[in-house]
Write a protein that holds these residues in place. Sequence first.
Motif, short mmCIF file in Angstrom:
data_model
loop_
_atom_site.label_atom_id
_atom_site.label_comp_id
_atom_site.label_asym_id
_atom_site.label_seq_id
_atom_site.Cartn_x
_atom_site.Cartn_y
_atom_site.Cartn_z
N SER A 270 86.52 26.89 35.21
CA SER A 270 85.10 27.20 35.20
C SER A 270 84.62 27.31 33.76
CB SER A 270 84.84 28.54 35.91
OG SER A 270 83.53 28.95 35.65
N ASP B 297 81.52 33.05 39.58
CA ASP B 297 81.99 33.27 38.22
C ASP B 297 83.43 33.78 38.28
OD1 ASP B 297 79.60 32.59 36.94
OD2 ASP B 297 78.77 34.59 37.27
N ALA C 52 82.33 26.45 40.52
CA ALA C 52 81.72 27.19 39.42
C ALA C 52 80.23 27.40 39.60
CB ALA C 52 81.98 26.47 38.10
N GLN D 197 82.00 28.71 32.75
CA GLN D 197 81.14 29.87 32.55
C GLN D 197 81.91 30.99 31.87
OE1 GLN D 197 77.97 29.68 33.28
NE2 GLN D 197 78.26 27.60 34.00
N ASP E 213 82.90 34.73 31.53
CA ASP E 213 82.97 35.84 32.48
C ASP E 213 82.13 37.00 31.99
OD1 ASP E 213 83.60 37.78 34.23
OD2 ASP E 213 85.74 37.86 33.77
N ARG F 248 77.63 34.63 42.92
CA ARG F 248 76.31 34.66 42.26
C ARG F 248 75.18 34.93 43.24
NH1 ARG F 248 76.66 29.49 38.10
NH2 ARG F 248 78.28 30.34 36.73
N ALA G 179 87.91 31.54 31.81
CA ALA G 179 86.47 31.36 31.66
C ALA G 179 86.13 30.44 30.51
CB ALA G 179 85.80 32.71 31.46
#
Length: 634
Positions: free
Chosen positions: A619, A18, A14, A621, A623, A37, A611
């Motif tokens: 993850s 993403d 992660a 995070q 999205d 990223r 997400a």
Amino acid sequence: MTPHSPAPLPAGLAASFDTVRPLGAGGMGAVWLVRDRFLDRLVALKVLHADHSGPEERERFLREARTSARLEHPHIIDVYRADETDGVVWFSMRYINGESVGDRLRDRGPMAVADTLRVLREVSWGLAYAHARGVVHRDIKPDNILLDRDSGRAVVTDFGISRDAADASNLTMVGNVLGSVHYMSPEQAAGEDVDGRSDVYALGCVAYHMLAGAPPFDGTAQSVLVAHVTKQPPSLATLPQIPTELALLVNRCLHKSPGERPASADHLASAFDALMRDAEEQAQASADAAPGGVLSENEARVVWQRAAQLQAEAAHRMERRAALESARISGEQTAVVTDEAYRVRDVEAAAVEAGISRQYVAIALAELRANPGSAALADPISERADRRTTLLMGTADRALSVSRVIPASPKDTLQALGAVFTAAPHAFTLQDTVNGHPLDGGIMRFKVPRFVEAYSNPFAGMSKEKALRYRLEQIELFDLNVTLQPRGTAAAPACEIVVTGDLRAGLRRNVMLDLGIMAGVSVIASVSTALKLGSMLKVPVLSAAPLIAAAGAAVLGTAAVVLWYRWLFRGALRETYEELGGLLKSVEQQLSTRRLFSGERSAATDAASNASLTSPWRSPQTDPLMPRTSTPAP
């Protein structure tokens, strides 16, 4: 790869990626669509399964990354990076926005000869490049050939069991056979050493599947392996659409002895290239000879005019006259068959050069071919008649166009559309498809059944179930063209359904009916007024006063009919748009219902869930690519 829900993306990744959505899972790893990223772009991320993390599996997995990374070719997948994070082995590669040949065959059956040859030629180029560098793929199959929707290229992927002549280690254990049995060469099935000719055999099996709709041998894994070693497949020459030279070439690829096959993938690519040119010439000759394959100068002008009109009315970006003028393209700009004949491809090319979308050219051609004897379509629009139609009907529209973006893949959208359009109460009949399969941009032509009840029951249109057919009967629109256009992003796939209809024939009939009613009302009003006034004044009916009064009554009656009929037709047209919009909404509801009761999840839902869940394997995070609303505006 067949998309399903693989194991969740490990949490350790992660920090670099993403999560967007899962793409699928294979024998050794799961594949995810992620945003890198550091590179700030979408990539495909392949992660080794936790239960395949032994030393040999890890080395084979990393060897796939190393092998692919040093094969820099337009028709071989690009690998960007390989690494190990918190004990998880992974590598990232270029994301191909499209589908595999396997997906296409499962969805739409055998491919056209010219399309098949193009894909085989490009795969042969990629394999020739790999073989020249000592790499044998050993697992060529339809699911390992990707079709890039953006560029149209075929791309070879999954070098997981490839053999590198420069690598001293051989990770294939004695007694084990690696590969896909339906596309495996006899020497590979027997566990012998293989070279590039083994991939030639596998590509011959793929070619057979693409042309015939099934691999050369089928059955249990063991029986298929035996068949590859001992049996000859049925010849493709028995299929009438397959050229004899192509059938013979595929048979050569499938020869049991490597020495009897094409000498190399490079030789095979040259053979496919020559056959593709022949196939394109034959396809063009057949298209020219077919009804509507070659258009007269007048028909070409009609198509250009109609396509420009469709585009202008659908986009609402230009005035109608500007659209008509843009379609009047000089015949000197096209390559013609004779002085007064136009090939369809030349008509299309000229329209595109003038800024007209191919989609509208295809619809215009479909309308022309579906109604070859129709007076409404036979000649370019007379401006005088066109102005009269606009005056009487109260609309400048000559095409009906309704669209809606559905948050689903084109394949799922097509299935739901078929269920809604052909079921009661609408019961539209699919007549044919024009310009290819609907998933490839082809046009579906639906026939609307006549609604006889509309003439005997003035209240029939008040029923919600019958309202659409009632309105279509009012405007006399009995053919609908439907196309599917991929929309959205890789993170949130979507499909736009576009429904169009040709209003010209219905307008023509409504104008004739309007004129008939006007004439009848005018005669009745003038005669009755003259008779009544003559009786009241006790003068002859043909004297000045009754005749003047009769003329005034005729004018008033005609004006009343024009206003009434305009109001009636405009209302019917407006409600037709609304009802068709409701029909497309029903398609979206059908998809939602199917997902609810089958337990299926849309790509958008999967991405959002992946997400947002806080499991250590998810993850945390959010999205950034997911839309904030689940249903795009129509």
